[in-house]
Design an enzyme around this catalytic site. Structure first.
Site: not given
Length: 835
Positions: A373, A566-567, A572, A677, A681
């Site tokens: 991952h 998100k985290r 990110k 992911t 969505k």
């Protein structure tokens, strides 16, 4: 004391576990309120109603569940066992009644009892069993396994407090313990007959015949709790089996207790409690590292003992052939956390079942597969050999032997790879810091290794695992992640779902997501666009209410809702997002009132948890909150821009945010995000993406059309050169980037010292400096892409068409497709539908 009033008082409390009709369902709910009591009698407030309703739904699930495993037992198919440290389940009630197709019956039943279904579902707390995308993916996968009628199990740990509950105080993020099990979970069934011993420490005893046995140390008990996972419109209901750690009464020293030594008397009990207390305990200390390793081994050992027990049980009376084990069992390791499944399966086969090495190795390598991952070095686990020898001495012997045989094989068959052995072998014997490389152990031992998006799998094959690919070219696959369309569209956005069903003239899209492509030819239809807009507005209003409720900030549903959830992690790049918002604020401040009227009003929402010891991530959370405090109270600007930090992001919050979003930010540095992911969505819900060519963004853009995706940023193959240029002092920052940083340093957002955070973006080299994630390089392109967003949003019809096309292109991203590919290409299992 609250008694049911009016009609409700006439509903008898009678057991009707399989009722279809609302009055009988109401009667079964009432039965549980009276005869499965968890509260003092005479109360039937929303909380009590929730537990009674959940138990009534569980009645139906238990019948399907029992029938499913009886059917599997009779048919004896090959089964998959999915091992994951995380499952981010979300609320189970809405999902269960949705999958059972009884929403309206339950809504009516609760009305008869004086309650609204919406209020009752709100009472459920999210199960705190996961952290981010890894755990949510595992939960989507279980939903798809059940829906596709596949014979499968999930295995995880039953964390008492999970990750943490996030509160925002004056110093930014505060962590408190999650309370999801404070009362109890109505969805789990404890299996007192499913208990296995799990050993730690001790030593290896060598028998006279040379065979080995791991003995002594401390032994805890793993107790199974099962959670039913129903498939959609099918009887098949599979299990998520969660292990809890216990010590037995024999481990309680009564003599010490009576002597006043209360803590020492219950030492093993308190050690048992530590194992399943918290997901990802801080590992900055030696104790923390040891506890994490214990958790991982506890999951692997209990699960494999269970799998072997079940294999042997099905063989009763017949000859036990271990060579058949891989024809009945597939074990999937979700990331490197369950890597210890490999040496543990070997140990059980060698020491407990008496197999020879070659036979045990053949069984193990045909059974186990690995999903990678991440390419982030800190997430590719490496465990200290010293800690491993102490905690798992027998496993270290086995890992040593696996490594030795691997090295011998390379010497014997691939002399051209001999120079690569130091990076390919499992044990890194660097005298300063000898470690076990878990990812290498997975690749050497697993029959299949897969990445989770095309770009990510290519990076694995061409970079991270390139040398192994030359050794075993057929071992590597791609399985692009997916999401369940039930939870992430049908149930969380009923208005939009109904419109899709109406225009496609079928609701089959919920299990065949490719049907959404039928919306493409309708995307220009003015009537569809109007209905689409009204569904989006309903979701935006629901979200605005929620935001006001949890933060006190009023947001305007007529503004562009721009969301990144998100985290919180530097790769990110929430920092890029907030710097963009700061620059936007500064420009709005400089405009005349007339110029401002031409701006596209927007509400920027950012949410996510920063790991408790990740200082820079916590600084980013603090900055977002500080910027919001200034912008949202600035009367000149706050009708054109608001900035909101959404606290305690979890699945239930996502179910409000995602349907209510119009633009969503997936802006990681290219090559860093394996898949993502949430991008799937958002797209599925008709939200447009601003993003980089990273992870699954690449495939989403291909599917929905590049004209419907706001692209910016360096590509994955440009990143190493840009970092090198930076080191050589060749980076020329865009003046807008300098302006945004300077504005923060001016104290515009309060007195907190943001220099350490901004320093990470500066300099040409050095740890924690030099802008490793290229925020500065991508800033100019990001602002330009945001300007394109502003323009597109002004053309309402164009935006709605893009939104419809986004949903229309999301068919590929169903977890049903992903799981069907795993089943066929990795696990070799087939449908086993309950008649």
């Amino acid at each position: 004391m609250e008694k049911p009033k009016g009609e409700a008082s006439k509903i008898p409390a009678a057991a009707n576990p399989l009722a279809e009709e609302p009055t009988k369902i109401a009667s079964n709910i009432n039965y549980h309120a009276n005869f499965s009591p968890h509260f003092s009698p005479f109360k039937f407030e929303p909380e009590q109603a929730y537990y009674a309703t959940a138990e009534s739904v569980r009645d139906r699930l238990i019948r399907n569940w029992n029938e499913t495993y009886l059917h599997f037992h009779r048919k004896n198919p090959k089964q998959t066992y999915y091992l994951s440290m995380e499952y981010l389940q979300g609320r189970a009630l809405t999902n269960a009644i949705g999958n059972l197709n009884v929403q309206s019956a339950y809504a009516e039943a609760l009305n008869k009892l004086g309650h609204e279904l919406e209020n009752i579902t709100e009472q459920e707390k999210d199960a705190a069993l996961g952290n981010g995308g890894l755990g949510r993916l595992a939960s989507c996968f279980l939903d798809s396994m059940a829906t596709l009628n596949l014979p499968a199990w999930g295995y995880g740990l039953r964390y008492r407090y999970g990750l943490f509950k996030q509160r925002i105080g004056k110093d930014g993020q505060e962590e408190t313990a999650e309370d999801w099990l404070e009362k109890f979970s109505p969805w789990e069934v404890v299996r007192h007959d499913v208990v296995y011993p799990v050993r730690f420490f001790g030593h290896v005893h060598v028998n006279p015949d040379g065979s080995r046995k791991w003995v002594d140390g401390e032994v805890l008990q793993a107790l199974a709790y099962d959670v039913p996972i129903p498939g959609y419109k099918t009887k098949n209901t599979i299990s998520l089996r969660l292990w809890d750690a216990k010590a037995s009464s024999e481990d309680f020293n009564l003599f010490k207790f009576n002597d006043g030594q209360y803590e020492p008397a219950a030492q093993l009990h308190s050690r048992a409690q530590q194992i399943c207390a918290v997901l990802y305990p801080g590992d900055a200390t030696e104790e923390g590292k040891l506890l994490r390793l214990k958790q991982q081994f506890f999951l692997c050992s209990a699960s494999l003992q269970d799998i072997i027990f079940r294999f042997k049980e099905r063989k009763q009376g017949a000859e036990l052939k271990w060579s058949e084990f891989p024809t009945k069992v597939a074990v999937q390791m979700n990331d490197t956390h369950p890597t210890l499944a490999i040496p543990e399966l070997m140990r059980l086969l060698l020491d407990e079942e008496g197999l020879g090495w070659d036979e045990a190795w053949d069984v193990t390598t045909r059974t186990v597969a690995y999903t990678n991952h991440t390419v982030l070095p800190e997430a590719l686990e490496k465990w200290s050999q010293t800690v491993m020898w102490k905690l798992l001495p027998r496993h270290m012997e086995i890992i040593q032997e696996i490594d030795k045989r691997f090295i011998d094989m390379v010497h014997a068959t691939r002399t051209d790879l001999e120079s690569k052995i130091p990076t390919m072998c499992v044990l890194d014997n660097n005298p300063q810091k000898p470690v076990v490389r878990m990812a290498n152990l997975c690749v050497v031992s697993g029959h299949t290794v897969n990445g989770v998006a095309e770009l990510h799998s290519d990076i694995l094959k061409n970079e991270l695992f390139a040398d192994y690919v030359s050794l075993w070219p057929s071992k590597f696959q791609n399985k692009t992640n997916g999401i369940t369309p039930r939870r992430w569209l049908k149930f969380c956005s009923p208005e939009l779902s109904d419109i899709i069903t109406k225009w496609l003239k079928t609701d089959e899209w919920a299990t065949n997501l490719d049907l959404l492509v039928g919306l493409r030819k309708l995307a220009d239809d003015a009537k569809l666009q109007e209905e689409w807009a009204s569904a989006k507005m309903a979701n935006k209003k629901r979200l605005a209410q929620y935001i006001e409720h949890v933060t006190g900030v009023k947001i305007d549903p007529n503004t562009l809702f721009d969301i990144q959830v998100k985290r919180i992690h530097e790769y990110k790049r929430q920092l890029l997002n907030i710097l963009g918002a700061i620059y936007r604020y500064k420009k709005l401040k400089e405009m005349s009132p007339e110029e401002r009227k031409k701006a596209t009003p927007r509400t920027v929402m950012i949410g996510g948890k920063a790991f408790a010891t990740y200082t820079n991530a916590k600084r980013i959370v603090k900055l977002v909150n500080d910027v919001g405090a200034v912008v949202n109270t600035d009367p000149e600007v706050n009708s054109y821009l608001k900035v909101v930090f959404v606290p305690n992001y979890n699945v239930s919050v996502a179910e409000l945010l995602i349907p209510g979003s119009e633009l969503s930010q997936h802006i990681s540095t290219a090559g860093m995000e394996a898949s993502g992911t949430s991008n799937m969505k958002f797209s599925l819900n008709g939200c447009l993406i601003i993003g980089t060519l990273d992870g699954a963004n690449v495939e989403i853009r291909e599917e929905i059309g590049q004209e419907n995706f706001f692209l910016f940023g360096a590509t994955a193959d440009e990143v190493p050169k840009l970092r090198k240029d930076r080191e050589n002092g060749l980076f020329k920052p865009d003046p807008r980037f300098e302006e945004a940083k300077k504005f923060i340093r001016s104290g515009a957002f309060g007195s907190y010292d943001y220099n350490p955070l901004l320093d990470s973006l500066e300099g040409n080299s050095g740890y924690g400096r030099a802008d490793y994630f290229l925020v500065g390089h991508d800033f100019a392109g990001y602002l330009d892409a945001q300007a394109r967003v502003d323009e597109a949003y002004k053309d309402r019809r164009k935006w709605l068409k893009m939104s419809i096309l986004s949903t229309a292109g999301s068919g590929k991203f169903s977890s049903d497709r992903t799981i069907a590919q795993y089943a066929k290409e990795i696990w070799k299992i087939e449908e086993c539908r309950v008649p």
